[in-house]
Design a protein around this motif. Structure first.
Motif, PDB file in Angstrom:
ATOM      1  N   MET A 132      37.447  43.605-147.644  1.00  0.00           N
ATOM      2  CA  MET A 132      36.778  42.331-147.408  1.00  0.00           C
ATOM      3  C   MET A 132      35.413  42.285-148.097  1.00  0.00           C
ATOM      4  SD  MET A 132      37.773  41.196-143.509  1.00  0.00           S
ATOM      5  CE  MET A 132      37.355  42.742-142.690  1.00  0.00           C
ATOM      6  N   MET A 133      34.720  43.415-148.122  1.00  0.00           N
ATOM      7  CA  MET A 133      33.433  43.466-148.817  1.00  0.00           C
ATOM      8  C   MET A 133      33.622  43.290-150.317  1.00  0.00           C
ATOM      9  SD  MET A 133      31.584  46.605-146.770  1.00  0.00           S
ATOM     10  CE  MET A 133      31.255  46.508-145.001  1.00  0.00           C
ATOM     11  N   ASN A 134      34.620  43.963-150.872  1.00  0.00           N
ATOM     12  CA  ASN A 134      34.860  43.876-152.315  1.00  0.00           C
ATOM     13  C   ASN A 134      35.334  42.490-152.728  1.00  0.00           C
ATOM     14  OD1 ASN A 134      34.139  46.562-152.684  1.00  0.00           O
ATOM     15  ND2 ASN A 134      36.235  47.312-152.448  1.00  0.00           N
ATOM     16  N   ARG A 135      36.043  41.797-151.852  1.00  0.00           N
ATOM     17  CA  ARG A 135      36.520  40.441-152.157  1.00  0.00           C
ATOM     18  C   ARG A 135      35.457  39.378-151.936  1.00  0.00           C
ATOM     19  NH1 ARG A 135      41.710  39.000-148.924  1.00  0.00           N
ATOM     20  NH2 ARG A 135      41.301  37.059-150.044  1.00  0.00           N
ATOM     21  N   GLY A 136      34.323  39.773-151.363  1.00  0.00           N
ATOM     22  CA  GLY A 136      33.249  38.822-151.136  1.00  0.00           C
ATOM     23  C   GLY A 136      33.393  38.025-149.858  1.00  0.00           C
ATOM     24  N   ILE A 137      34.360  38.380-149.007  1.00  0.00           N
ATOM     25  CA  ILE A 137      34.529  37.675-147.734  1.00  0.00           C
ATOM     26  C   ILE A 137      33.501  38.152-146.723  1.00  0.00           C
ATOM     27  CG2 ILE A 137      36.126  37.229-145.822  1.00  0.00           C
ATOM     28  CD1 ILE A 137      38.417  37.637-147.804  1.00  0.00           C
ATOM     29  N   LEU A 138      33.169  39.435-146.785  1.00  0.00           N
ATOM     30  CA  LEU A 138      32.182  40.025-145.889  1.00  0.00           C
ATOM     31  C   LEU A 138      30.959  40.385-146.717  1.00  0.00           C
ATOM     32  CD1 LEU A 138      31.195  41.182-143.227  1.00  0.00           C
ATOM     33  CD2 LEU A 138      32.628  43.198-143.592  1.00  0.00           C
ATOM     34  N   ARG A 139      29.919  39.549-146.609  1.00  0.00           N
ATOM     35  CA  ARG A 139      28.706  39.729-147.399  1.00  0.00           C
ATOM     36  C   ARG A 139      27.484  39.554-146.516  1.00  0.00           C
ATOM     37  NH1 ARG A 139      29.301  39.402-153.000  1.00  0.00           N
ATOM     38  NH2 ARG A 139      27.095  38.920-153.120  1.00  0.00           N
ATOM     39  N   SER A 140      26.359  40.029-147.019  1.00  0.00           N
ATOM     40  CA  SER A 140      25.123  39.944-146.238  1.00  0.00           C
ATOM     41  C   SER A 140      24.326  38.681-146.519  1.00  0.00           C
ATOM     42  CB  SER A 140      24.243  41.161-146.537  1.00  0.00           C
ATOM     43  OG  SER A 140      23.912  41.218-147.909  1.00  0.00           O
ATOM     44  N   ASP A 141      24.757  37.877-147.512  1.00  0.00           N
ATOM     45  CA  ASP A 141      23.978  36.694-147.892  1.00  0.00           C
ATOM     46  C   ASP A 141      24.628  35.395-147.419  1.00  0.00           C
ATOM     47  OD1 ASP A 141      26.145  36.746-149.546  1.00  0.00           O
ATOM     48  OD2 ASP A 141      25.038  36.485-151.415  1.00  0.00           O
ATOM     49  N   ARG A 142      25.453  35.480-146.382  1.00  0.00           N
ATOM     50  CA  ARG A 142      26.161  34.286-145.920  1.00  0.00           C
ATOM     51  C   ARG A 142      25.839  33.894-144.483  1.00  0.00           C
ATOM     52  NH1 ARG A 142      32.196  34.706-148.671  1.00  0.00           N
ATOM     53  NH2 ARG A 142      31.456  34.817-150.806  1.00  0.00           N
ATOM     54  N   GLY A 143      24.841  34.521-143.891  1.00  0.00           N
ATOM     55  CA  GLY A 143      24.460  34.172-142.531  1.00  0.00           C
ATOM     56  C   GLY A 143      25.509  34.538-141.505  1.00  0.00           C
ATOM     57  N   LEU A 144      26.237  35.634-141.707  1.00  0.00           N
ATOM     58  CA  LEU A 144      27.302  36.042-140.795  1.00  0.00           C
ATOM     59  C   LEU A 144      26.737  36.768-139.579  1.00  0.00           C
ATOM     60  CD1 LEU A 144      29.918  37.353-143.393  1.00  0.00           C
ATOM     61  CD2 LEU A 144      29.475  35.016-142.623  1.00  0.00           C
ATOM     62  N   ARG A 145      27.583  36.870-138.527  1.00  0.00           N
ATOM     63  CA  ARG A 145      27.177  37.541-137.294  1.00  0.00           C
ATOM     64  C   ARG A 145      28.301  38.444-136.794  1.00  0.00           C
ATOM     65  NH1 ARG A 145      26.033  32.959-133.054  1.00  0.00           N
ATOM     66  NH2 ARG A 145      28.137  32.431-133.718  1.00  0.00           N
ATOM     67  N   ILE A 146      27.921  39.418-135.980  1.00  0.00           N
ATOM     68  CA  ILE A 146      28.897  40.267-135.306  1.00  0.00           C
ATOM     69  C   ILE A 146      28.543  40.331-133.822  1.00  0.00           C
ATOM     70  CG2 ILE A 146      27.614  42.401-135.829  1.00  0.00           C
ATOM     71  CD1 ILE A 146      30.398  43.798-136.016  1.00  0.00           C
ATOM     72  N   GLN A 147      29.556  40.214-132.975  1.00  0.00           N
ATOM     73  CA  GLN A 147      29.367  40.248-131.522  1.00  0.00           C
ATOM     74  C   GLN A 147      29.875  41.593-130.996  1.00  0.00           C
ATOM     75  OE1 GLN A 147      31.888  37.867-128.778  1.00  0.00           O
ATOM     76  NE2 GLN A 147      29.992  36.788-128.274  1.00  0.00           N
ATOM     77  N   THR A 152      30.718  39.149-124.907  1.00  0.00           N
ATOM     78  CA  THR A 152      29.507  39.324-124.093  1.00  0.00           C
ATOM     79  C   THR A 152      28.434  38.307-124.450  1.00  0.00           C
ATOM     80  OG1 THR A 152      28.576  40.910-125.671  1.00  0.00           O
ATOM     81  CG2 THR A 152      29.936  41.789-123.864  1.00  0.00           C
ATOM     82  N   GLY A 153      28.630  37.608-125.563  1.00  0.00           N
ATOM     83  CA  GLY A 153      27.619  36.657-126.010  1.00  0.00           C
ATOM     84  C   GLY A 153      26.496  37.283-126.805  1.00  0.00           C
ATOM     85  N   MET A 154      26.546  38.599-127.033  1.00  0.00           N
ATOM     86  CA  MET A 154      25.503  39.292-127.789  1.00  0.00           C
ATOM     87  C   MET A 154      25.862  39.285-129.280  1.00  0.00           C
ATOM     88  SD  MET A 154      23.153  40.193-125.667  1.00  0.00           S
ATOM     89  CE  MET A 154      22.235  41.346-126.665  1.00  0.00           C
ATOM     90  N   TRP A 155      25.266  38.362-130.026  1.00  0.00           N
ATOM     91  CA  TRP A 155      25.514  38.245-131.454  1.00  0.00           C
ATOM     92  C   TRP A 155      24.369  38.874-132.236  1.00  0.00           C
ATOM     93  CZ3 TRP A 155      29.931  36.613-133.685  1.00  0.00           C
ATOM     94  CH2 TRP A 155      30.811  35.857-132.920  1.00  0.00           C
ATOM     95  N   TYR A 156      24.717  39.577-133.325  1.00  0.00           N
ATOM     96  CA  TYR A 156      23.724  40.224-134.173  1.00  0.00           C
ATOM     97  C   TYR A 156      23.922  39.755-135.625  1.00  0.00           C
ATOM     98  CZ  TYR A 156      23.310  43.319-130.149  1.00  0.00           C
ATOM     99  OH  TYR A 156      23.126  43.808-128.867  1.00  0.00           O
ATOM    100  N   PRO A 157      22.859  39.316-136.294  1.00  0.00           N
ATOM    101  CA  PRO A 157      23.011  38.849-137.681  1.00  0.00           C
ATOM    102  C   PRO A 157      23.319  40.002-138.633  1.00  0.00           C
ATOM    103  CG  PRO A 157      20.687  38.927-137.066  1.00  0.00           C
ATOM    104  CD  PRO A 157      21.465  39.212-135.816  1.00  0.00           C
ATOM    105  N   VAL A 158      24.268  39.768-139.543  1.00  0.00           N
ATOM    106  CA  VAL A 158      24.617  40.766-140.559  1.00  0.00           C
ATOM    107  C   VAL A 158      23.624  40.626-141.713  1.00  0.00           C
ATOM    108  CG1 VAL A 158      26.364  41.533-142.204  1.00  0.00           C
ATOM    109  CG2 VAL A 158      27.050  40.750-139.929  1.00  0.00           C
ATOM    110  N   LEU A 191      33.430  35.994-140.593  1.00  0.00           N
ATOM    111  CA  LEU A 191      33.650  36.198-142.017  1.00  0.00           C
ATOM    112  C   LEU A 191      33.290  34.930-142.780  1.00  0.00           C
ATOM    113  CD1 LEU A 191      37.111  38.010-141.869  1.00  0.00           C
ATOM    114  CD2 LEU A 191      34.855  39.065-142.089  1.00  0.00           C
ATOM    115  N   GLY A 192      32.918  35.079-144.034  1.00  0.00           N
ATOM    116  CA  GLY A 192      32.559  33.920-144.832  1.00  0.00           C
ATOM    117  C   GLY A 192      33.765  33.081-145.208  1.00  0.00           C
ATOM    118  N   ALA A 193      33.485  31.848-145.605  1.00  0.00           N
ATOM    119  CA  ALA A 193      34.551  30.964-146.064  1.00  0.00           C
ATOM    120  C   ALA A 193      35.197  31.552-147.316  1.00  0.00           C
ATOM    121  CB  ALA A 193      33.983  29.580-146.356  1.00  0.00           C
TER     122      ALA A 193
END
Length: 339
Positions: A132-147, A152-158, A191-193
């Motif tokens: 996913m990282m190599n395909r550009g779906i999982l990137r740090s410049d897209r405002g993504l989050r991980i819970q 639990t409602g605890m979201w952390y920005p990637v 994941l990003g669009a």
């Protein structure tokens, strides 16, 4: 009595052209040159006008898809491979998806540092995240989050990804970090669009570009450092209700600057062109003889318009593309009549 005959030789014509012939040839040359230049200028205007309509139609098409599919849809500006300051194509993208895991299916993550998340060694999830990282779906410049943990409602920005070890950096410390690795946590990762299957890319007419340096864009679309560098996820996104979401909504207004490739090449030498994410407003030349246009999206209302660039005083020294328009977006914001 013999008669003597004298043969007459024709008089030789002096070499070269007469003055009249030169004047006629020069007149014909000037007429042809004028027609050629006029045809080239008209062709350039037609190309830029066609590209402007195509970009507007692509954005309108993304909104229509969102409403029809009842899902988030958008269009992504693709940075040209040969010039990272231009966009020459767009592609339709789908909604942000999620990747989830829990203990039951063996898809868990470890918190190995206060700001670092990583799948366990040897797990299939490591390989999946790497893809996913190599395909550009999982990137740090897209405002993504991980819970973490999930639900639990605890979201952390990637804020960072590392495809080598499939790790994710988060922007704030993990709430339950105590200095030791925390293992086997379930998670929900945004994941990003991604490009929509079955849709063709939108290619701008040959000889035209979206000159990114001249656009007004969300700040995080311009990456820091030089030479100018742009995000791989410049997405204009719409909800199923047709409203704008994402980076464009935060920015409020975006202007996409459409230009002839010849002009765009000259534009790169203009003083003050954006070199980092600190500049959201583009720099556009002030030459009224050149055809350059804007596609503008007002995020709050969803209004989408096209307008010529406002060049102000225009060219004052007879040299093209060396002076900057002070307020290039005025026509787009206030209309030509107001100026």
């Amino acid at each position: 009595m013999q008669r003597m005959t004298t043969s007459r030789r024709p008089r030789s014509h002096p070499g070269g052209f007469t003055l009249v012939e030169l004047l006629v040839a020069l007149t014909i040359f000037l007429i042809l040159a004028t027609l050629t230049i006029g045809a080239f200028q008209n062709d350039s205007i037609d190309r830029v006008s066609g590209a402007t309509g195509l970009v507007k139609a692509a954005i309108d098409g993304a909104r229509s898809r969102a409403i029809k599919d009842k899902q988030i849809r958008g269009v992504r500006l693709i940075v040209d491979q040969n010039n990272t300051r231009w966009c020459t194509s767009l592609v339709y993208v789908g909604a942000n998806n999620t990747d989830e895991g829990n203990v039951a299916d063996g898809r868990t993550v470890n918190v190995v540092g206060s700001n670092l998340i990583q799948p366990p060694m040897g797990s299939d999830l490591r390989n999946e995240w790497q893809v996913m990282m190599n395909r550009g779906i999982l990137r740090s410049d897209r405002g993504l989050r991980i819970q973490i943990p999930k639900d639990t409602g605890m979201w952390y920005p990637v804020t960072g990804v590392n495809s080598t070890n499939s790790s994710i950096a988060i922007g704030i410390p993990y709430a339950h970090w105590s200095g030791a690795t925390i293992s086997n946590l379930d998670y929900r990762l945004e994941l990003g669009a991604s490009p929509l299957e079955g849709t063709d890319p939108v290619i701008l007419p040959r000889g035209t570009v979206i000159d990114l340096d001249g656009c007004k864009l969300p700040a995080n679309w311009r990456l820091s450092g030089g030479p100018p560098n742009y995000s791989s996820a410049m997405d204009i996104m719409f909800t199923p209700r047709g409203t704008v979401v994402g980076d464009v909504l935060v920015e409020g207004i975006i202007h996409l600057y459409i230009a002839d490739v010849v002009d765009a090449t000259l534009n790169t030498g203009l003083s003050g062109r954006p070199t980092s994410d600190t500049a959201s407003n583009g720099i556009i030349p002030a030459d009224p003889a050149r055809d350059h246009r804007l596609v503008t999206l007002f995020a709050q209302t969803g209004q989408l318009t096209t307008a010529p660039v406002f060049v102000g005083g225009g060219d004052t020294n007879g040299t093209l593309n060396d002076e900057v328009a002070g307020s290039p977006y005025d026509y787009a914001i206030r209309g030509e009549e107001a100026n």
